[in-house]
Design an enzyme around this catalytic site. Structure first.
Site, PDB file in Angstrom:
ATOM      1  N   CYS A 253     -22.695   4.680   8.713  1.00 35.60           N
ATOM      2  CA  CYS A 253     -24.034   4.809   8.145  1.00 35.60           C
ATOM      3  C   CYS A 253     -23.979   5.337   6.722  1.00 35.60           C
ATOM      4  O   CYS A 253     -24.346   6.492   6.451  1.00 35.60           O
ATOM      5  CB  CYS A 253     -24.889   5.670   9.052  1.00 35.60           C
ATOM      6  SG  CYS A 253     -25.103   4.863  10.637  1.00 35.60           S
TER       7      CYS A 253
ATOM      8  N   PRO B 294       8.111   5.183  -6.877  1.00 41.23           N
ATOM      9  CA  PRO B 294       7.133   4.138  -6.546  1.00 41.23           C
ATOM     10  C   PRO B 294       6.498   4.397  -5.184  1.00 41.23           C
ATOM     11  O   PRO B 294       7.170   4.851  -4.257  1.00 41.23           O
ATOM     12  CB  PRO B 294       7.974   2.863  -6.521  1.00 41.23           C
ATOM     13  CG  PRO B 294       9.338   3.326  -6.132  1.00 41.23           C
ATOM     14  CD  PRO B 294       9.496   4.700  -6.738  1.00 41.23           C
TER      15      PRO B 294
HETATM   16  C1  PLP Z   1       0.859   9.111  -6.440  1.00 38.03           C
HETATM   17  C2  PLP Z   1       2.110   9.441  -7.165  1.00 38.03           C
HETATM   18  C3  PLP Z   1       3.140   8.522  -7.281  1.00 38.03           C
HETATM   19  C4  PLP Z   1       3.058   7.120  -6.735  1.00 38.03           C
HETATM   20  O1  PLP Z   1       2.146   6.319  -7.419  1.00 38.03           O
HETATM   21  P1  PLP Z   1       2.068   4.754  -7.086  1.00 38.03           P
HETATM   22  O2  PLP Z   1       1.005   4.255  -7.964  1.00 38.03           O
HETATM   23  O3  PLP Z   1       1.716   4.620  -5.651  1.00 38.03           O
HETATM   24  O4  PLP Z   1       3.397   4.157  -7.393  1.00 38.03           O
HETATM   25  C5  PLP Z   1       4.302   8.911  -7.896  1.00 38.03           C
HETATM   26  N1  PLP Z   1       4.444  10.159  -8.409  1.00 38.03           N
HETATM   27  C6  PLP Z   1       3.459  11.070  -8.334  1.00 38.03           C
HETATM   28  C7  PLP Z   1       3.674  12.422  -8.916  1.00 38.03           C
HETATM   29  C8  PLP Z   1       2.265  10.753  -7.712  1.00 38.03           C
HETATM   30  O5  PLP Z   1       1.286  11.657  -7.652  1.00 38.03           O
END
Ligand code: PLP
Length: 421
Positions: free
Chosen positions: A346, A279
């Protein structure tokens, strides 16, 4: 749930009045709440407690907020890290994340970055293509090491989120196609520098419906069974991140972590693997705001333009993703008026809200962009030769600058003139 509340008519971060931070640090400035960060880790951990084999690994997606003080707070709360570059790996390790709890994701890991991860002894590489398998095996073998890997599969489900943050469709740069996965696993198992241990999936971000995730996890479960049938020891399943957060008041709420946990319990029953989660937004989004000061209010054709000192270079999400951030007066009068909220850059895209019912504000008033802790400061730039936005971490009645605002001269003076000028 967050720890930004009105007290005595003034918006506070925990026990600190936001005007005190604006006076001490200047604006714009990001402000994070330790209590909210800790609470989100707890809520997420509670939601998945007891699922899978052993203690689930919760690896914070560092790209959502890489500030070292934020990472250190999360490390103390027991989180690992999901990193997508050598820079993020460096930040995670220096913030105290345990190497074994670090996962290295991303389609474009270089040989140098792989070597950095191997030297540090990270727990897992999530591999996104067959050529990447070959490169990692070669790098690991040359170092006399074996890399533990999962392959990120693309489950070909439609995440139903903004196209720029959707990653699980067939024509997407991320992951190995679902049908190609068994061959990729067979190839990985034949390489000397790799130890296959898991399957990984991540279908997108700001998901507001559990159905696509459940469909993706169903496909992962079927793949685990297939792979085991082919002799692979699959001991880990990395379910990615992606759970959405509420940005816009009055919109239906996204599923709660508890709803998500119940779905994961259903979807992963009988898998017999350790579960891993990545997460990002869920942990940090509501733990941060962007504090900004109104420069002036300009009359518009139908609604006033409230020109604030934060701009798209400080908070890119509205112009990149058409994202909504709630914008509140720090000392609201109770009156609202339709207004356009814009930054000084801008670009027409430097617009945070158009014709939105907004607390009435005047020049020098403070406003707060809510839910700005994820994909906020981390995407900041110095476009228009604006200073990089600083960050402050609050804990109870204390606050500290956790990234300074570099003087604009430092940025400009990093340019060099060639000998002929
Ligand atoms: C960006 C990403 C996450 C986290 O995603 P959230 O929407 O911020 O929870 C987890 N795993 C991978 C591989 C990602 O690229």
């Amino acid at each position: 749930m967050d720890n930004f509340d009105l007290r005595g008519g003034v918006l506070h971060a925990e026990d600190v009045a936001l005007p005190a931070i604006a006076d001490a640090v200047g604006t714009p400035v990001y402000v994070y709440s330790t209590a909210t960060l800790e609470r989100h880790v707890r809520v997420f951990r509670d939601a998945i407690a007891g699922l899978g084999n052993g203690d689930p690994l919760v690896a914070f997606a560092v790209k959502a907020n890489p500030n070292r003080a934020v990472l250190a707070t999360l490390a103390r709360a027991g989180m690992g890290a999901d990193v997508v570059s050598g820079g993020e790996l460096y930040r995670a390790l220096h913030a105290g994340m345990r190497p074994a709890d670090v996962v290295f994701s991303g389609v474009g890991k270089t040989a140098d970055e792989m070597a950095q991860g191997l030297s540090a002894g990270i727990g897992q590489f999530n591999i996104e293509s067959e050529p990447e398998l070959d490169m990692l095996s070669a790098v690991a073998s040359a170092m006399g090491k074996v890399a533990q890997i999962a392959i990120r599969v693309n489950p070909d489900v439609i995440a139903g989120t903004h196209a720029k943050i959707s990653t699980g469709g067939k024509e997407n740069k991320f992951g190995i196609g679902y049908d190609a996965a068994p061959a990729a696993y067979a190839h990985a198992a034949s390489l000397p520098g790799l130890k296959v241990r898991g399957v990984a999936v991540h279908i997108g971000s700001q998901l507001t419906d559990l159905a696509p995730l459940e469909a993706a996890f169903g496909r992962v479960g079927a793949l685990i069974a297939t792979l085991r049938g082919q002799g692979h020891a699959i001991t880990h399943a990395d379910l990615g991140g992606g759970l959405g957060v509420p940005y816009e008041p009055g919109k239906p709420l996204p599923p709660t972590p508890a709803d998500y946990g119940a779905m994961v319990a259903r979807a992963t029953a009988g898998w017999d693997t350790r579960l891993m989660f990545e997460p990002g937004r869920l942990i940090v989004a509501n733990a941060g705001i962007l504090l900004s000061r109104v420069i002036r209010v300009k009359q518009g054709a139908s609604a006033p333009f409230v020109i604030v000192d934060a701009a798209m270079n400080d908070l890119l999400r509205p112009s990149l993703y058409d994202a909504w951030h709630d914008i509140r007066a720090v000392a609201p009068t109770g009156e609202t008026v339709p207004a356009n909220i814009v930054g000084p850059v801008c670009e027409t895209g430097d617009t945070f809200a158009l014709g939105r019912a907004m607390d009435v504000v005047a020049a020098d008033d403070l406003v707060a962009f809510m839910t700005a802790g994820a994909y906020g400061a981390t995407m900041a730039s110095t476009y228009n030769s604006r200073a990089l936005v600083p960050e402050v971490l609050v804990s109870g009645d204390a606050f500290a600058v956790v990234r300074e605002r570099p003087p604009i001269e430092a940025l400009a003076d990093a340019d060099r003139l060639p000998p002929w000028l």
